[in-house]
Design a protein around this motif. Structure first.
Motif, PDB file in Angstrom:
ATOM      1  N   THR A  11       1.001  -1.337  -0.226  1.00  0.00           N
ATOM      2  CA  THR A  11       0.124   0.244   0.234  1.00  0.00           C
ATOM      3  C   THR A  11       1.145   1.431   0.232  1.00  0.00           C
ATOM      4  N   HIS A  12       0.519   2.763  -0.325  1.00  0.00           N
ATOM      5  CA  HIS A  12       1.364   3.530  -0.543  1.00  0.00           C
ATOM      6  C   HIS A  12       1.908   3.545   0.961  1.00  0.00           C
ATOM      7  N   ASP A  13       0.821   4.162   1.833  1.00  0.00           N
ATOM      8  CA  ASP A  13       1.345   3.619   3.698  1.00  0.00           C
ATOM      9  C   ASP A  13       2.583   3.097   3.372  1.00  0.00           C
ATOM     10  N   VAL A  14       2.638   1.908   3.071  1.00  0.00           N
ATOM     11  CA  VAL A  14       3.660   0.904   3.658  1.00  0.00           C
ATOM     12  C   VAL A  14       4.526   1.126   3.219  1.00  0.00           C
ATOM     13  N   LYS A  15       4.381   1.673   1.648  1.00  0.00           N
ATOM     14  CA  LYS A  15       5.496   2.456   0.733  1.00  0.00           C
ATOM     15  C   LYS A  15       5.972   3.285   1.575  1.00  0.00           C
ATOM     16  N   LEU A  16       5.527   4.364   2.227  1.00  0.00           N
ATOM     17  CA  LEU A  16       6.217   5.762   2.323  1.00  0.00           C
ATOM     18  C   LEU A  16       6.764   5.256   3.708  1.00  0.00           C
ATOM     19  N   ASP A  17       6.287   4.594   4.814  1.00  0.00           N
ATOM     20  CA  ASP A  17       7.032   3.852   5.586  1.00  0.00           C
ATOM     21  C   ASP A  17       8.214   3.496   4.726  1.00  0.00           C
ATOM     22  N   ARG A  18       8.332   2.887   4.464  1.00  0.00           N
ATOM     23  CA  ARG A  18       9.643   1.599   3.612  1.00  0.00           C
ATOM     24  C   ARG A  18      10.884   3.021   3.134  1.00  0.00           C
ATOM     25  N   LEU A  19       9.777   4.029   2.649  1.00  0.00           N
ATOM     26  CA  LEU A  19      11.034   5.540   2.081  1.00  0.00           C
ATOM     27  C   LEU A  19      11.568   5.407   3.684  1.00  0.00           C
ATOM     28  N   GLY A  20      10.955   5.823   4.395  1.00  0.00           N
ATOM     29  CA  GLY A  20      11.858   6.110   6.125  1.00  0.00           C
ATOM     30  C   GLY A  20      13.085   5.842   6.438  1.00  0.00           C
ATOM     31  N   GLU A  21      11.990   4.376   6.283  1.00  0.00           N
ATOM     32  CA  GLU A  21      13.261   3.499   6.199  1.00  0.00           C
ATOM     33  C   GLU A  21      14.984   2.424   5.620  1.00  0.00           C
ATOM     34  N   VAL A  22      14.503   3.569   4.238  1.00  0.00           N
ATOM     35  CA  VAL A  22      15.646   3.580   3.749  1.00  0.00           C
ATOM     36  C   VAL A  22      16.228   4.679   3.916  1.00  0.00           C
ATOM     37  N   ALA A  23      15.321   5.826   4.183  1.00  0.00           N
ATOM     38  CA  ALA A  23      16.037   7.326   4.259  1.00  0.00           C
ATOM     39  C   ALA A  23      17.522   7.160   5.312  1.00  0.00           C
ATOM     40  N   VAL A  24      16.817   6.486   6.185  1.00  0.00           N
ATOM     41  CA  VAL A  24      17.361   6.420   8.109  1.00  0.00           C
ATOM     42  C   VAL A  24      18.380   5.543   7.900  1.00  0.00           C
ATOM     43  N   LYS A  25      18.154   4.297   7.522  1.00  0.00           N
ATOM     44  CA  LYS A  25      19.031   2.779   7.282  1.00  0.00           C
ATOM     45  C   LYS A  25      20.264   2.863   5.818  1.00  0.00           C
ATOM     46  N   VAL A  26      19.941   3.407   5.039  1.00  0.00           N
ATOM     47  CA  VAL A  26      20.511   3.049   3.453  1.00  0.00           C
ATOM     48  C   VAL A  26      21.407   4.823   3.396  1.00  0.00           C
ATOM     49  N   GLY A  27      20.551   5.669   3.140  1.00  0.00           N
ATOM     50  CA  GLY A  27      21.260   7.044   2.866  1.00  0.00           C
ATOM     51  C   GLY A  27      21.523   7.747   4.405  1.00  0.00           C
ATOM     52  N   LEU A  28      21.468   7.365   6.119  1.00  0.00           N
ATOM     53  CA  LEU A  28      21.803   8.658   6.440  1.00  0.00           C
ATOM     54  C   LEU A  28      22.962   7.191   6.928  1.00  0.00           C
ATOM     55  N   GLY A  29      22.631   6.055   7.515  1.00  0.00           N
ATOM     56  CA  GLY A  29      23.740   4.986   8.278  1.00  0.00           C
ATOM     57  C   GLY A  29      23.032   5.580   9.622  1.00  0.00           C
ATOM     58  N   LEU A  30      22.634   5.817   9.986  1.00  0.00           N
ATOM     59  CA  LEU A  30      21.934   6.635  11.492  1.00  0.00           C
ATOM     60  C   LEU A  30      22.979   5.497  12.659  1.00  0.00           C
ATOM     61  N   GLN A  31      23.612   6.385  13.792  1.00  0.00           N
ATOM     62  CA  GLN A  31      24.059   5.365  14.219  1.00  0.00           C
ATOM     63  C   GLN A  31      22.788   5.959  15.207  1.00  0.00           C
ATOM     64  N   PRO A  32      23.358   4.935  16.441  1.00  0.00           N
ATOM     65  CA  PRO A  32      22.473   5.214  18.270  1.00  0.00           C
ATOM     66  C   PRO A  32      23.606   5.973  18.900  1.00  0.00           C
ATOM     67  N   GLY A  33      22.860   7.151  19.554  1.00  0.00           N
ATOM     68  CA  GLY A  33      23.268   8.154  19.993  1.00  0.00           C
ATOM     69  C   GLY A  33      23.798   9.367  19.005  1.00  0.00           C
ATOM     70  N   GLN A  34      23.011   9.589  17.437  1.00  0.00           N
ATOM     71  CA  GLN A  34      23.912  10.490  17.160  1.00  0.00           C
ATOM     72  C   GLN A  34      22.426  12.075  16.622  1.00  0.00           C
ATOM     73  N   GLU A  35      22.327  12.123  16.857  1.00  0.00           N
ATOM     74  CA  GLU A  35      21.353  13.362  16.536  1.00  0.00           C
ATOM     75  C   GLU A  35      21.421  13.600  14.995  1.00  0.00           C
ATOM     76  N   LEU A  36      19.994  14.217  14.591  1.00  0.00           N
ATOM     77  CA  LEU A  36      19.435  14.113  13.027  1.00  0.00           C
ATOM     78  C   LEU A  36      18.549  15.847  13.101  1.00  0.00           C
ATOM     79  N   VAL A  37      19.749  16.288  11.926  1.00  0.00           N
ATOM     80  CA  VAL A  37      18.863  17.524  11.937  1.00  0.00           C
ATOM     81  C   VAL A  37      18.351  17.992   9.980  1.00  0.00           C
ATOM     82  N   MET A  38      16.835  17.814  10.296  1.00  0.00           N
ATOM     83  CA  MET A  38      16.242  17.570   9.030  1.00  0.00           C
ATOM     84  C   MET A  38      15.647  19.007   8.239  1.00  0.00           C
ATOM     85  N   THR A  39      15.157  19.369   7.314  1.00  0.00           N
ATOM     86  CA  THR A  39      14.632  20.237   6.125  1.00  0.00           C
ATOM     87  C   THR A  39      13.754  19.761   5.762  1.00  0.00           C
ATOM     88  N   ALA A  40      12.507  20.614   5.683  1.00  0.00           N
ATOM     89  CA  ALA A  40      11.598  19.777   4.707  1.00  0.00           C
ATOM     90  C   ALA A  40      10.344  21.139   4.762  1.00  0.00           C
TER      91      ALA A  40
END
Length: 417
Positions: A11-40
């Motif tokens: 569904t659209h909602d599932v794909k939107l959620d996956r995009l959020g997951e890809v942004a964090v895990k693949v795009g950023l490789g965000l680490q535990p304890g790291q801050e994130l600054v986002m513009t949107a």
């Protein structure tokens, strides 16, 4: 793209959620304890929330989002006093730079109206852009230098969707643009994270081949184009996932189909014509044609947005020189979609491109430990801006040139040889 690996029941909602997951895990490789600054943009709030959720699940210590509003931007151009267009929020950008120096990651969500400021005074647009570029420089240097892990993803705003699909009603246009974003971002696959790992391996194989070749220059030929782009001394080709100076592996662009490196700021000559429009800070600049001498643009025209282009080139000494050259096959999935996105993140991944302005230190061997003067000695450009525009198509050929001038084909009709 391997259609067989797509999941047709999402569904659209599932794909939107996956995009959020890809942004964090693949795009950023965000680490535990790291801050994130986002513009949107405000329209992107649903995606912001998905990214925020996945960031905290990944262990983020704090997620801070700075929103922009296109209507408020227009109010400024309609009602603000003239002198205000030379002012930018330096305190805000210095705060962002301070966060990055403290270890924060950076994520930008793109999705602006590509023609938002097309009806506004070009001089005011250029002045506002110049003021913002100067104020943003402390943060840009940390991003361009890959001091931090960062990425860009997109949101299908109604205004952007109607630009891409002008003959559709808003609901249909937004749905079609989302389909294109989800496909290009690989979130419609059975396992998006694994799909990105496979794609990164392919891009890394291409960079290894180009790095082994050690070309002295690239020669682009095609309609309106006869351009020689000298490459910086000790240049390094990059593409796909890379390791930032903080040791974190990230994918700076979601999507990404390019391999790229640093041109020599003084060794670019000839003429080149754009093959897609450039959407820059709310202005559409189309049919760009420029001539280079000794690395610098000495003549520039455009069918639309010419005044803004001229002002961009006057930003500083490095604005009329190149900071990046990137190769993308004409058959890339984004190009194969047949869509003109009017969005640099997508259109640059559909065609070979060059970028005016700031070079990437990571594209020089050992560049992450060099001073600005040492990078300049290798040929790396320095500027307040970094603006990509597209010069590749199915009619463009590219040769790699050795130091003695011998030519070897790299691309023919936009495809790898």
């Amino acid at each position: 793209m391997n259609v067989a690996n797509r999941d047709p029941f999402l569904t659209h909602d599932v794909k939107l959620d996956r995009l959020g997951e890809v942004a964090v895990k693949v795009g950023l490789g965000l680490q535990p304890g790291q801050e994130l600054v986002m513009t949107a943009p405000i329209d992107a709030l649903p995606l912001v929330r998905r990214i925020t959720e996945h960031a905290y699940k990944a262990g983020a210590s704090l997620v801070t989002t700075l929103f922009s509003d296109e209507e408020a931007t227009l109010m400024r151009f309609r009602h603000a006093p003239d002198g205000s267009f030379d002012v930018a929020s330096g305190w805000l950008f210095e705060g962002m730079a301070s966060a990055f120096r403290g270890g924060a990651a950076r994520l930008a969500i793109a999705g602006e109206n590509p023609s938002l400021l097309s009806g506004q005074d070009p001089d005011r647009v250029a002045r506002a852009n110049r003021a913002r570029s100067r104020a943003y420089q402390p943060a840009l240097e940390l991003i361009a230098g890959f001091d931090i892990n960062w990425t860009i993803v997109s949101y299908a705003s109604p205004a952007w969707a109607k630009s891409v699909f002008p003959d559709e009603n808003e609901t249909v246009a937004v749905a079609k643009l989302w389909d294109a974003i989800f496909s290009a971002s690989r979130v419609d696959r059975v396992d998006p994270v694994a799909a990105w790992a496979e794609h990164n391996r392919a891009l890394h194989a291409r960079t290894r081949l180009l790095n082994d070749k050690r070309y002295h220059a690239l020669h682009f030929t095609g309609p309106g184009t006869d351009l020689v782009v000298g490459l910086a001394d000790d240049h390094e080709w990059e593409g796909g996932a890379g390791t930032a100076k903080n040791g974190i592996v990230c994918n700076p662009n979601i999507p990404s189909e390019e391999v790229f490196t640093t041109p020599h700021k003084d060794r670019v000559s000839g003429t080149v014509t754009s093959t897609k429009p450039l959407s820059y800070q709310g202005t559409l600049i189309d049919e760009i044609s420029v001539r280079f001498e000794e690395g610098r643009i000495v003549e520039a025209t455009a069918r639309t947005g010419a005044d803004v282009l001229r002002k961009v080139l006057e930003t500083d000494e490095g604005a009329a020189r190149l900071g990046e050259v990137a190769l993308v096959p004409h058959s890339s999935p984004i190009s194969a979609s047949g869509l003109l996105f009017y969005n640099t993140l997508y259109d640059e991944n559909a065609a070979c491109h060059i970028a005016l302005g700031q070079a990437y230190a990571k594209c020089i061997r050992g560049g992450d430990t060099m001073t600005a003067d040492e990078l300049a000695a290798k040929g790396a450009n320095r500027s307040l801006i970094h603006i990509d525009w597209m010069i590749g198509s199915g009619e463009v050929d590219i040769d790699g040139l050795s130091e003695n001038g011998a030519a070897e084909p790299i691309m023919r009709k936009g495809e790898w040889v």
